[in-house]
Scaffold this motif. Structure first.
Motif, short mmCIF file in Angstrom:
data_model
loop_
_atom_site.label_atom_id
_atom_site.label_comp_id
_atom_site.label_asym_id
_atom_site.label_seq_id
_atom_site.Cartn_x
_atom_site.Cartn_y
_atom_site.Cartn_z
N UNK A 55 21.36 44.89 -12.18
CA UNK A 55 21.43 46.01 -11.24
C UNK A 55 20.93 45.61 -9.86
N UNK A 56 19.97 44.69 -9.81
CA UNK A 56 19.43 44.25 -8.53
C UNK A 56 20.28 43.16 -7.88
N UNK A 57 20.96 42.36 -8.69
CA UNK A 57 21.78 41.27 -8.17
C UNK A 57 23.17 41.79 -7.77
N UNK A 58 23.16 42.67 -6.81
CA UNK A 58 24.40 43.30 -6.34
C UNK A 58 25.28 42.27 -5.62
N UNK A 59 26.56 42.55 -5.47
CA UNK A 59 27.41 41.65 -4.68
C UNK A 59 26.86 41.46 -3.26
N UNK A 60 26.31 42.51 -2.67
CA UNK A 60 25.73 42.41 -1.33
C UNK A 60 24.54 41.45 -1.30
N UNK A 61 23.69 41.53 -2.32
CA UNK A 61 22.53 40.65 -2.38
C UNK A 61 22.98 39.20 -2.58
N UNK A 62 23.93 38.99 -3.47
CA UNK A 62 24.44 37.64 -3.71
C UNK A 62 25.06 37.07 -2.42
N UNK A 63 25.75 37.91 -1.66
CA UNK A 63 26.34 37.47 -0.39
C UNK A 63 25.24 37.11 0.60
N UNK A 64 24.17 37.89 0.63
CA UNK A 64 23.04 37.60 1.52
C UNK A 64 22.38 36.27 1.13
N UNK A 65 22.28 35.98 -0.16
CA UNK A 65 21.76 34.67 -0.59
C UNK A 65 22.66 33.56 -0.06
N UNK A 66 23.95 33.77 -0.18
CA UNK A 66 24.92 32.78 0.28
C UNK A 66 24.76 32.53 1.78
N UNK A 67 24.51 33.58 2.55
CA UNK A 67 24.29 33.42 3.99
C UNK A 67 23.04 32.59 4.28
N UNK A 68 22.10 32.59 3.35
CA UNK A 68 20.90 31.77 3.50
C UNK A 68 21.13 30.34 2.99
N UNK A 69 22.35 30.07 2.51
CA UNK A 69 22.68 28.75 1.99
C UNK A 69 22.23 28.53 0.57
N UNK A 70 22.04 29.61 -0.17
CA UNK A 70 21.52 29.52 -1.54
C UNK A 70 22.50 30.07 -2.56
N UNK A 71 22.60 29.40 -3.70
CA UNK A 71 23.26 29.99 -4.85
C UNK A 71 22.32 31.08 -5.39
N UNK A 72 22.83 31.92 -6.24
CA UNK A 72 21.95 32.95 -6.82
C UNK A 72 20.81 32.31 -7.60
N UNK A 73 21.09 31.25 -8.35
CA UNK A 73 20.03 30.61 -9.13
C UNK A 73 18.94 30.04 -8.20
N UNK A 74 19.34 29.38 -7.14
CA UNK A 74 18.35 28.84 -6.20
C UNK A 74 17.58 29.98 -5.53
N UNK A 75 18.25 31.08 -5.26
CA UNK A 75 17.58 32.24 -4.66
C UNK A 75 16.56 32.83 -5.63
N UNK A 76 16.88 32.87 -6.92
CA UNK A 76 15.93 33.38 -7.93
C UNK A 76 14.72 32.45 -7.99
N UNK A 77 14.95 31.14 -7.92
CA UNK A 77 13.82 30.20 -7.90
C UNK A 77 12.92 30.50 -6.70
N UNK A 78 13.53 30.62 -5.53
CA UNK A 78 12.76 30.87 -4.32
C UNK A 78 12.06 32.23 -4.38
N UNK A 79 12.74 33.25 -4.89
CA UNK A 79 12.12 34.58 -5.03
C UNK A 79 10.92 34.53 -5.98
N UNK A 80 11.00 33.71 -7.02
CA UNK A 80 9.87 33.61 -7.94
C UNK A 80 8.67 32.97 -7.24
#
Length: 183
Positions: A55-80
């Motif tokens: 529910x939190x990993x919306x398409x908008x959030x995933x797109x924002x991760x991509x704009x930061x140069x991150x895959x969703x998995x890398x973004x989850x690592x960084x968020x942790x």
């Protein structure tokens, strides 16, 4: 109970679409309270937690991760990492900015939280000098995987970091996080 944490049980779950096959569920289990009864199985609880994460990993959030140069998995690592470093929502956005800037500069992240996690994971006392694939004092880039569960605020911080140019931060004994452009 341990079988409930086997990622193979949840193949195809949309929250895990970007998780490497060999990675654990660490970081993907959203920390929430769930209704349960005596008949609720551990797998049902894990599924509910993954559903909350999705529910939190919306398409908008995933797109924002991509704009930061991150895959969703890398973004989850960084968020942790952000989750473990600071509690304040505003500080989280600034810490995310520091880590993203350091990644872009090819500077080691030097996170106390990752170093401690690697030691604890191997049954050792928390230590900044314990060498593991999680210790970002010794290893370039992100650690081997997430180091904790994440919340919406840490995911949002990575997706929408602060607009500062900090390169360093330290959490003071007074509970205040101090940011700097120089060491």
């Amino acid at each position: 109970v341990q079988d409930a944490f086997n990622p193979a049980n949840y193949v195809g779950h949309p929250a895990l679409v970007d998780k490497p096959t060999n990675a654990s569920l660490e970081g993907y289990l959203y920390p929430e309270s769930f209704q349960k009864t005596d008949e609720t199985t551990p797998k049902q609880i894990v599924t509910q937690s993954l559903d909350e994460m999705q529910e939190r990993l919306t398409p908008e959030l995933r797109e924002a991760f991509s704009r930061q140069g991150l895959s969703t998995h890398r973004a989850v690592i960084l968020a942790s990492m952000v989750e473990r470093e600071v509690d304040s929502v505003e500080d989280r956005r600034q810490v995310a900015q520091v880590f993203l800037k350091r990644l872009a500069m090819n500077k080691r992240l030097e996170s106390d939280a990752t170093a401690s996690y690697g030691a604890i994971l191997n049954g050792e006392e928390p230590s900044l000098t314990y060498q593991s694939p999680y210790n970002t004092y010794y290893n370039d880039g992100l650690p081997a995987g997430p180091i904790s569960n994440v919340t919406e605020s840490s995911l949002q911080a990575v997706a929408n970091p602060a607009g500062t140019d900090w390169v360093f931060f330290v959490s003071g004994d007074d509970g205040i996080t101090y940011f700097s452009r120089t060491l």
